[in-house]
Write a protein that holds these residues in place. Sequence first.
Motif, short mmCIF file in Angstrom:
data_model
loop_
_atom_site.label_atom_id
_atom_site.label_comp_id
_atom_site.label_asym_id
_atom_site.label_seq_id
_atom_site.Cartn_x
_atom_site.Cartn_y
_atom_site.Cartn_z
N PRO A 43 0.83 -1.21 0.00
CA PRO A 43 0.00 0.00 0.00
C PRO A 43 0.87 1.26 0.00
O PRO A 43 1.82 1.37 0.76
N GLY A 44 0.54 2.15 -0.89
CA GLY A 44 1.30 3.39 -1.04
C GLY A 44 2.43 3.30 -2.01
O GLY A 44 3.03 4.31 -2.37
N LEU A 45 2.80 2.09 -2.48
CA LEU A 45 3.90 1.91 -3.42
C LEU A 45 3.41 1.29 -4.71
O LEU A 45 3.51 1.88 -5.78
N THR A 46 2.85 0.08 -4.59
CA THR A 46 2.31 -0.59 -5.77
C THR A 46 0.79 -0.64 -5.76
O THR A 46 0.21 -1.26 -6.64
N GLY A 47 0.18 -0.06 -4.80
CA GLY A 47 -1.28 -0.06 -4.71
C GLY A 47 -1.76 1.12 -3.89
O GLY A 47 -0.99 1.73 -3.14
N PRO A 48 -3.04 1.46 -3.96
CA PRO A 48 -3.57 2.58 -3.16
C PRO A 48 -3.63 2.22 -1.67
O PRO A 48 -3.72 1.06 -1.29
N VAL A 49 -3.54 3.25 -0.84
CA VAL A 49 -3.62 3.04 0.61
C VAL A 49 -5.06 2.80 1.03
O VAL A 49 -5.34 1.93 1.85
N VAL A 50 -5.96 3.55 0.44
CA VAL A 50 -7.38 3.43 0.78
C VAL A 50 -8.14 3.17 -0.50
O VAL A 50 -7.97 3.87 -1.51
N ARG A 51 -8.94 2.13 -0.52
CA ARG A 51 -9.82 1.82 -1.64
C ARG A 51 -11.26 2.00 -1.18
O ARG A 51 -11.82 1.13 -0.51
N GLY A 52 -11.80 3.18 -1.53
CA GLY A 52 -13.14 3.51 -1.01
C GLY A 52 -13.05 3.81 0.47
O GLY A 52 -12.34 4.71 0.91
N ARG A 53 -13.76 3.05 1.31
CA ARG A 53 -13.68 3.16 2.77
C ARG A 53 -12.83 2.07 3.40
O ARG A 53 -12.70 2.00 4.62
N GLU A 54 -12.29 1.23 2.56
CA GLU A 54 -11.51 0.09 3.03
C GLU A 54 -10.03 0.44 3.03
O GLU A 54 -9.51 1.02 2.07
N LEU A 55 -9.32 0.10 4.08
CA LEU A 55 -7.89 0.30 4.19
C LEU A 55 -7.19 -0.91 3.59
O LEU A 55 -7.39 -2.05 4.02
N VAL A 56 -6.38 -0.67 2.59
CA VAL A 56 -5.72 -1.76 1.88
C VAL A 56 -4.60 -2.31 2.75
O VAL A 56 -3.79 -1.55 3.30
N GLN A 57 -4.55 -3.62 2.87
CA GLN A 57 -3.52 -4.30 3.65
C GLN A 57 -2.51 -4.96 2.72
O GLN A 57 -2.80 -5.23 1.55
N GLN A 58 -1.32 -5.19 3.26
CA GLN A 58 -0.31 -5.92 2.48
C GLN A 58 -0.78 -7.36 2.28
O GLN A 58 -1.21 -8.03 3.21
#
Length: 444
Positions: free
Chosen positions: A104-119
């Motif tokens: 998250p923050g490098l190869t993908g978004p940190v937040v997708r909608g209201r969901e926090l993206v996890q590694q």
Amino acid sequence: MLNCRSILKLAQQTGALVQQKLISSVRQSACDLPKIRPCNVLQQQIRPATFFNKLPAEELWKGVTSVSNAGKKRGRGKGVGKKIAKNLNKGQIIGVGKANIVWPGLTGPVVRGRELVQQQQLPEDTEREARLIKMRNEMGVFRRLRLAPTERGWSGAKMPGRSIGPPDDIGEDTFEGFDTRVLEMKTVINMKGNFGRYRRMSVMVVTGNGNGLAGFALAKAVEPRAALRKAKNRAGQQVMHVDLFEGRTVFHDFFSQFGKTKLFVSKRPEGYGLVCHRGIRTICQVLGIRDLYAKVEGSTNLSHIVKAFFIGLMQQKSHHELAEEKGLHLVEMREENASFPRVVASPTVCRSSSDIPSDEIRDLTQYALGGRVVLHKKKWPPFYTNLPFWDTVMKKMEKVRNHDKVRLEMLSEYGEVRSFLTEKYPECKPIRFSKSDKNAEGDN
């Protein structure tokens, strides 16, 4: 007497005894030493640094392929300078490797909608290595430049004759409708005492709007792209205006010379085209000239040809100026008009016949050429006209001589081939056969 086998056995026993004594002495000395605690051991990280990880790749390649100044003076280093290594960083993306992981923050978004993206771990990309290998294998492969037929130059994909667009804008001044063509692009070398052979690219271009405005310039630079841009912008700052007759050709024939290059330019009727040197043809295209004939004599240096042509264009005079200069009526006679005289321009005050000297040049073409007469070489007859059979051929062709010309005249005047007896005898006309009639005869 001892044999070889007994000697070898004795040496092995002696070596084993010496080894046991060494091991026991090392153990005894290790026991006598004071014991060192692990906390007293100092650990220091060592990173051996060399020029391989200090200098960038360009500097390393320069050290391998460069030649000293003394070597350049002697003409060395002509065959070096080619890089054979591949850039292994091409195709590599930060955060993406063999382990396909989402950061998250490098190869993908940190937040997708209201969901926090996890590694998270993604499925393995099996085609990644194949794509990288294919991309690296394509590096350094020469590919021929493919251009549309209308974008090609004089010789295929080479620069001379090609268009490089209008000059760059200068403040509020824009070059709308302008087109720039490359006339010459070559490598020039200047021998220096400290740098050796100093190579640069020399570019000559011409720019114009196709409506009487054109300019040419010469520029030099180390890189070809910089030389093209510099020459194009310099030509846009040296634009000249040239008057055109009927917007398609020159006002009269003229002669111009620059150095050892002599140029004879002739005015031609509409639809004739551009029959001239390819450099002059390119200038005419950007200038708006469509009908012209030019003959080059002497040196064919391209820069001299360009300068001689522009000198002649700037020195030409309009019909009214010629009439005022000579004090006579300017009369034009064209072959397409059956040489019928037509007054093109008249002076304010016309001279009488008594005021005209007998040796004065009255022919406009000869006057515009500065009293010169263009040499027209005699066209020699074909070799077969001197052979014995030619007289026999001419005797056989005598009865049908000029039939093709008479046929064309009849078709243009009457619309059909007819005889002087056609009005009295309507059946006296050629029979017209069609394909349907031939097919019908074949079936019968």
